[in-house]
Scaffold this motif. Structure first.
Motif, PDB file in Angstrom:
ATOM      1  N   ASN A 207       0.799  -1.223   0.000  1.00 59.75           N
ATOM      2  CA  ASN A 207       0.000   0.000   0.000  1.00 59.75           C
ATOM      3  C   ASN A 207       0.830   1.270   0.000  1.00 59.75           C
ATOM      4  O   ASN A 207       0.429   2.270  -0.610  1.00 59.75           O
ATOM      5  CB  ASN A 207      -0.945  -0.006   1.213  1.00 59.75           C
ATOM      6  CG  ASN A 207      -2.104  -0.968   1.032  1.00 59.75           C
ATOM      7  OD1 ASN A 207      -3.031  -0.703   0.292  1.00 59.75           O
ATOM      8  ND2 ASN A 207      -2.040  -2.118   1.715  1.00 59.75           N
ATOM      9  N   ALA A 208       1.995   1.238   0.636  1.00 62.55           N
ATOM     10  CA  ALA A 208       2.809   2.456   0.723  1.00 62.55           C
ATOM     11  C   ALA A 208       3.724   2.649  -0.475  1.00 62.55           C
ATOM     12  O   ALA A 208       4.049   3.790  -0.835  1.00 62.55           O
ATOM     13  CB  ALA A 208       3.644   2.424   2.007  1.00 62.55           C
ATOM     14  N   TYR A 209       4.122   1.567  -1.131  1.00 66.88           N
ATOM     15  CA  TYR A 209       5.115   1.674  -2.191  1.00 66.88           C
ATOM     16  C   TYR A 209       4.634   1.076  -3.519  1.00 66.88           C
ATOM     17  O   TYR A 209       4.719   1.712  -4.572  1.00 66.88           O
ATOM     18  CB  TYR A 209       6.413   0.965  -1.773  1.00 66.88           C
ATOM     19  CG  TYR A 209       7.014   1.516  -0.511  1.00 66.88           C
ATOM     20  CD1 TYR A 209       7.846   2.643  -0.543  1.00 66.88           C
ATOM     21  CD2 TYR A 209       6.739   0.933   0.732  1.00 66.88           C
ATOM     22  CE1 TYR A 209       8.389   3.167   0.621  1.00 66.88           C
ATOM     23  CE2 TYR A 209       7.286   1.448   1.894  1.00 66.88           C
ATOM     24  CZ  TYR A 209       8.107   2.560   1.841  1.00 66.88           C
ATOM     25  OH  TYR A 209       8.639   3.071   2.983  1.00 66.88           O
ATOM     26  N   THR A 210       4.124  -0.141  -3.467  1.00 61.63           N
ATOM     27  CA  THR A 210       3.901  -0.897  -4.700  1.00 61.63           C
ATOM     28  C   THR A 210       2.684  -0.413  -5.481  1.00 61.63           C
ATOM     29  O   THR A 210       2.763  -0.197  -6.694  1.00 61.63           O
ATOM     30  CB  THR A 210       3.763  -2.388  -4.364  1.00 61.63           C
ATOM     31  OG1 THR A 210       4.945  -2.797  -3.658  1.00 61.63           O
ATOM     32  CG2 THR A 210       3.618  -3.209  -5.622  1.00 61.63           C
ATOM     33  N   PHE A 211       1.554  -0.252  -4.818  1.00 65.76           N
ATOM     34  CA  PHE A 211       0.371   0.203  -5.546  1.00 65.76           C
ATOM     35  C   PHE A 211       0.569   1.589  -6.152  1.00 65.76           C
ATOM     36  O   PHE A 211       0.185   1.807  -7.315  1.00 65.76           O
ATOM     37  CB  PHE A 211      -0.864   0.162  -4.642  1.00 65.76           C
ATOM     38  CG  PHE A 211      -1.326  -1.232  -4.286  1.00 65.76           C
ATOM     39  CD1 PHE A 211      -0.945  -2.332  -5.047  1.00 65.76           C
ATOM     40  CD2 PHE A 211      -2.146  -1.453  -3.189  1.00 65.76           C
ATOM     41  CE1 PHE A 211      -1.372  -3.622  -4.724  1.00 65.76           C
ATOM     42  CE2 PHE A 211      -2.584  -2.727  -2.858  1.00 65.76           C
ATOM     43  CZ  PHE A 211      -2.193  -3.814  -3.630  1.00 65.76           C
ATOM     44  N   PRO A 212       1.166   2.556  -5.424  1.00 66.42           N
ATOM     45  CA  PRO A 212       1.425   3.855  -6.068  1.00 66.42           C
ATOM     46  C   PRO A 212       2.339   3.735  -7.290  1.00 66.42           C
ATOM     47  O   PRO A 212       2.133   4.431  -8.293  1.00 66.42           O
ATOM     48  CB  PRO A 212       2.082   4.673  -4.959  1.00 66.42           C
ATOM     49  CG  PRO A 212       1.573   4.069  -3.691  1.00 66.42           C
ATOM     50  CD  PRO A 212       1.462   2.599  -3.972  1.00 66.42           C
ATOM     51  N   LEU A 213       3.337   2.860  -7.229  1.00 69.44           N
ATOM     52  CA  LEU A 213       4.219   2.663  -8.377  1.00 69.44           C
ATOM     53  C   LEU A 213       3.463   2.056  -9.551  1.00 69.44           C
ATOM     54  O   LEU A 213       3.554   2.548 -10.692  1.00 69.44           O
ATOM     55  CB  LEU A 213       5.390   1.757  -7.983  1.00 69.44           C
ATOM     56  CG  LEU A 213       6.307   1.303  -9.122  1.00 69.44           C
ATOM     57  CD1 LEU A 213       6.996   2.493  -9.782  1.00 69.44           C
ATOM     58  CD2 LEU A 213       7.345   0.296  -8.615  1.00 69.44           C
ATOM     59  N   GLU A 214       2.709   1.007  -9.301  1.00 75.59           N
ATOM     60  CA  GLU A 214       2.003   0.346 -10.392  1.00 75.59           C
ATOM     61  C   GLU A 214       0.957   1.263 -11.027  1.00 75.59           C
ATOM     62  O   GLU A 214       0.697   1.171 -12.235  1.00 75.59           O
ATOM     63  CB  GLU A 214       1.353  -0.951  -9.886  1.00 75.59           C
ATOM     64  CG  GLU A 214       2.369  -2.018  -9.498  1.00 75.59           C
ATOM     65  CD  GLU A 214       1.732  -3.371  -9.217  1.00 75.59           C
ATOM     66  OE1 GLU A 214       0.526  -3.536  -9.519  1.00 75.59           O
ATOM     67  OE2 GLU A 214       2.429  -4.267  -8.708  1.00 75.59           O
ATOM     68  N   ALA A 215       0.370   2.143 -10.242  1.00 75.00           N
ATOM     69  CA  ALA A 215      -0.631   3.060 -10.789  1.00 75.00           C
ATOM     70  C   ALA A 215      -0.046   3.980 -11.854  1.00 75.00           C
ATOM     71  O   ALA A 215      -0.774   4.461 -12.728  1.00 75.00           O
ATOM     72  CB  ALA A 215      -1.251   3.890  -9.666  1.00 75.00           C
ATOM     73  N   GLN A 216       1.262   4.202 -11.826  1.00 67.94           N
ATOM     74  CA  GLN A 216       1.903   5.085 -12.802  1.00 67.94           C
ATOM     75  C   GLN A 216       1.842   4.536 -14.222  1.00 67.94           C
ATOM     76  O   GLN A 216       2.026   5.271 -15.187  1.00 67.94           O
ATOM     77  CB  GLN A 216       3.368   5.315 -12.420  1.00 67.94           C
ATOM     78  CG  GLN A 216       3.566   6.030 -11.102  1.00 67.94           C
ATOM     79  CD  GLN A 216       5.046   6.092 -10.706  1.00 67.94           C
ATOM     80  OE1 GLN A 216       5.941   5.795 -11.510  1.00 67.94           O
ATOM     81  NE2 GLN A 216       5.307   6.476  -9.466  1.00 67.94           N
ATOM     82  N   TYR A 217       1.570   3.247 -14.364  1.00 65.17           N
ATOM     83  CA  TYR A 217       1.616   2.624 -15.685  1.00 65.17           C
ATOM     84  C   TYR A 217       0.386   2.927 -16.537  1.00 65.17           C
ATOM     85  O   TYR A 217       0.274   2.425 -17.655  1.00 65.17           O
ATOM     86  CB  TYR A 217       1.855   1.118 -15.550  1.00 65.17           C
ATOM     87  CG  TYR A 217       3.291   0.821 -15.191  1.00 65.17           C
ATOM     88  CD1 TYR A 217       4.172   0.291 -16.124  1.00 65.17           C
ATOM     89  CD2 TYR A 217       3.783   1.097 -13.921  1.00 65.17           C
ATOM     90  CE1 TYR A 217       5.501   0.033 -15.800  1.00 65.17           C
ATOM     91  CE2 TYR A 217       5.101   0.851 -13.581  1.00 65.17           C
ATOM     92  CZ  TYR A 217       5.951   0.319 -14.526  1.00 65.17           C
ATOM     93  OH  TYR A 217       7.273   0.083 -14.197  1.00 65.17           O
ATOM     94  N   ALA A 218      -0.482   3.789 -16.043  1.00 60.90           N
ATOM     95  CA  ALA A 218      -1.507   4.362 -16.916  1.00 60.90           C
ATOM     96  C   ALA A 218      -0.862   5.229 -17.989  1.00 60.90           C
ATOM     97  O   ALA A 218      -1.440   5.446 -19.057  1.00 60.90           O
ATOM     98  CB  ALA A 218      -2.499   5.189 -16.091  1.00 60.90           C
ATOM     99  N   ASP A 219       0.348   5.723 -17.706  1.00 61.91           N
ATOM    100  CA  ASP A 219       1.141   6.498 -18.667  1.00 61.91           C
ATOM    101  C   ASP A 219       1.881   5.514 -19.568  1.00 61.91           C
ATOM    102  O   ASP A 219       2.852   4.880 -19.148  1.00 61.91           O
ATOM    103  CB  ASP A 219       2.113   7.392 -17.908  1.00 61.91           C
ATOM    104  CG  ASP A 219       2.969   8.270 -18.808  1.00 61.91           C
ATOM    105  OD1 ASP A 219       3.170   7.914 -19.990  1.00 61.91           O
ATOM    106  OD2 ASP A 219       3.468   9.296 -18.314  1.00 61.91           O
ATOM    107  N   LEU A 220       1.464   5.376 -20.817  1.00 62.10           N
ATOM    108  CA  LEU A 220       2.036   4.362 -21.703  1.00 62.10           C
ATOM    109  C   LEU A 220       3.461   4.681 -22.112  1.00 62.10           C
ATOM    110  O   LEU A 220       4.253   3.764 -22.355  1.00 62.10           O
ATOM    111  CB  LEU A 220       1.157   4.190 -22.943  1.00 62.10           C
ATOM    112  CG  LEU A 220      -0.219   3.563 -22.696  1.00 62.10           C
ATOM    113  CD1 LEU A 220      -0.971   3.406 -24.007  1.00 62.10           C
ATOM    114  CD2 LEU A 220      -0.099   2.225 -21.989  1.00 62.10           C
ATOM    115  N   ASP A 221       3.839   5.956 -22.191  1.00 60.99           N
ATOM    116  CA  ASP A 221       5.225   6.293 -22.509  1.00 60.99           C
ATOM    117  C   ASP A 221       6.150   5.828 -21.388  1.00 60.99           C
ATOM    118  O   ASP A 221       7.222   5.250 -21.640  1.00 60.99           O
ATOM    119  CB  ASP A 221       5.376   7.799 -22.717  1.00 60.99           C
ATOM    120  CG  ASP A 221       4.734   8.275 -24.012  1.00 60.99           C
ATOM    121  OD1 ASP A 221       4.592   7.452 -24.941  1.00 60.99           O
ATOM    122  OD2 ASP A 221       4.376   9.463 -24.085  1.00 60.99           O
ATOM    123  N   LEU A 222       5.728   6.074 -20.167  1.00 64.49           N
ATOM    124  CA  LEU A 222       6.502   5.596 -19.005  1.00 64.49           C
ATOM    125  C   LEU A 222       6.553   4.079 -19.004  1.00 64.49           C
ATOM    126  O   LEU A 222       7.621   3.475 -18.786  1.00 64.49           O
ATOM    127  CB  LEU A 222       5.873   6.129 -17.725  1.00 64.49           C
ATOM    128  CG  LEU A 222       6.435   5.673 -16.377  1.00 64.49           C
ATOM    129  CD1 LEU A 222       6.283   6.792 -15.357  1.00 64.49           C
ATOM    130  CD2 LEU A 222       5.682   4.428 -15.857  1.00 64.49           C
TER     131      LEU A 222
END
Length: 466
Positions: free
Chosen positions: A104-119
């Motif tokens: 909850n503190a690290y992994t979910f926030p990181l994975e949520a970034q993959y909505a950005d397809l360039d990233l």
């Protein structure tokens, strides 16, 4: 894909020294062996120096034989049964936290970034390239909750030449998933999974089926009952592989007992998620009944010895699982496991099994300190990292035998920048041990998938002969 393939052995042969472990505890030494491939990258013959047809085969192949340099050895490519692809940027970080906090503190926030397809494209490309360069020819990937980014990961595996299984992560339960990173409801989770399956199966570059789709409920804490039931039905409809976590930690194991009144494995079975094509990550807290259930269903376990040290609260009883006929392979569990190397996975598997057998509490007497008959040897670990993982996935890789695909890693044991030092070592078994204990990325001269060269420190097609 052509950019990733610098040479091909399709329709050719390779002559050299090889090791593989086709069965548990058995190391096969194939020195001075000719391996012949067909035009599709399949091994059609393996001829040792005493094979009656060897000289005739060499004459027929002529200049189509690649002769490996002395000091170079071939191994089956590694099969990594558990990789969280979006977590690669946090490899080695926050490993001092409990699993539920880490998520909850690290992994979910990181994975949520993959909505950005360039990233997503930049990060996934580096991951696939790095895994290939480290000898992982087959990877079983958890992607993210995002349909488009999950499809993109499959596209990159096809472009770069890695054999892979890719799953869009299903996670819809608002009680366990943050609002910013979850499927809106069970139907969204199921239909998103269907969209990724259809994308992979209809991909114009995937005619050989090198990339496969996977139904991927993250784990029971993240999924509603409707999602779990629907995903089980979807897997049956498509005949897909399934991957999920199972009884990974005290917290995850306790969640299933509290929520369902039964173990994680029994709950998954009730939703139709234990099949011949299921891979259960970790499974540290399977009891004997669970093991027998998993075995009877033909499901497999991705044993992640390194990440278990950090998050699982116990050591997986690997030897007992094998004795109960549970199919097992190895996984790195990037990034819960802080290493991308399947060589590390082999070594940690051996070490953790010995710690389980011998015990770790010096305050206890020797006869009460450990769990007897738990240790496994290096050859068994290597088997699980290659042929064992391939068996779990029902893929014709991991062995250097007729009918298998030519997924092979070439190891340059003389590379000064690498970690192998043979000195006067001459016994084949000793060379094998040195390779598994010492090989680094610098020792990997070439990596082949389906007979195509997809990675390595140098192209080998025009290299020196034996």
């Amino acid at each position: 894909m052509s950019k990733a393939r610098r040479s091909s052995l399709r329709g050719r042969a390779i002559l050299g020294d090889f090791f593989h472990a086709p069965t548990v505890g058995t190391l096969a030494v194939l020195f001075d062996t000719l391996i012949i491939l067909d035009d599709e990258g399949r091994i059609i013959d393996v001829l040792g120096p005493d094979a009656p047809e060897r000289s005739m085969a060499e004459a027929a192949m002529g200049e189509r034989i690649l002769r490996l340099p002395r000091g170079t050895y071939g191994l089956p490519g590694f099969v990594d049964l558990h990789v969280h692809a979006p977590q690669y940027p946090q490899l080695g970080l926050a490993l001092d936290k409990p699993l539920e906090v880490w998520l909850n503190a690290y992994t979910f926030p990181l994975e949520a970034q993959y909505a950005d397809l360039d990233l997503a494209e930049k990060r996934y490309r580096v991951l696939v390239e790095d895994l290939l360069a480290n000898g992982t020819t087959t990877a079983l990937y958890f992607a993210t909750q995002h349909v488009e980014a999950s499809a993109l990961l499959a596209d990159l595996c096809l472009e770069l030449g890695q054999r892979a299984l890719v799953g869009k992560v299903a996670m819809d339960d608002p009680a366990s998933c943050p609002d910013y990173y979850r499927d809106a409801d069970a139907e969204t989770a199921i239909e998103g999974t269907r969209a990724v399956i259809d994308h992979i199966r209809s991909h114009p570059d995937n005619g050989e089926g090198r990339v496969l789709p996977v139904v991927t409920p993250r784990f029971t804490p993240s999924c509603s009952e409707a999602a779990l039931e629907g995903l089980g039905a979807l897997a049956r409809e498509y005949g897909c592989h399934i991957q999920t976590h199972c009884s990974e930690s005290d917290w995850a194991h306790g969640h299933a007992l509290s929520r369902f009144g039964k173990t994680d494995a029994e709950a998954l079975d009730g939703f139709g998620l234990l099949t011949r094509h299921t891979v259960l990550a970790h499974a540290n807290f399977l009891d004997n009944t669970d093991m027998d259930r998993v075995s009877s269903r033909g499901s497999g376990v991705a044993h992640c010895a390194l990440s278990n040290i950090y998050f699982a609260n116990s050591v997986f009883p690997l030897r007992e699982a094998l004795e109960r006929q549970v199919r097992v392979g190895l996984g790195t569990d990037i990034s819960g496991g802080p290493s991308r190397s399947m060589f590390d996975a082999c070594l940690t598997t051996v070490r953790s099994s010995r710690m389980l057998e011998e015990g770790v509490d010096p305050a206890l007497p020797k006869d009460r300190r450990g769990r007897p008959n738990s240790a496994v040897d290096l050859v068994t670990a290597f088997h699980l990292a290659t042929a064992g993982g391939a068996d779990v996935l029902d893929l014709p890789v991991g062995r250097l035998e007729k009918g298998c695909r030519f997924d092979v890693v070439l190891i340059d044991a003389s590379a000064r920048a690498g970690g192998i030092r043979l000195f006067e070592t001459v016994a084949p078994e000793a060379i094998f041990e040195k390779i598994i204990h010492g090989a680094t990325r610098a020792n990997i001269s070439s990596v082949f998938v389906d007979g195509y060269e997809v990675a390595g420190t140098a192209a080998i097609a025009d290299g020196p002969t034996r």
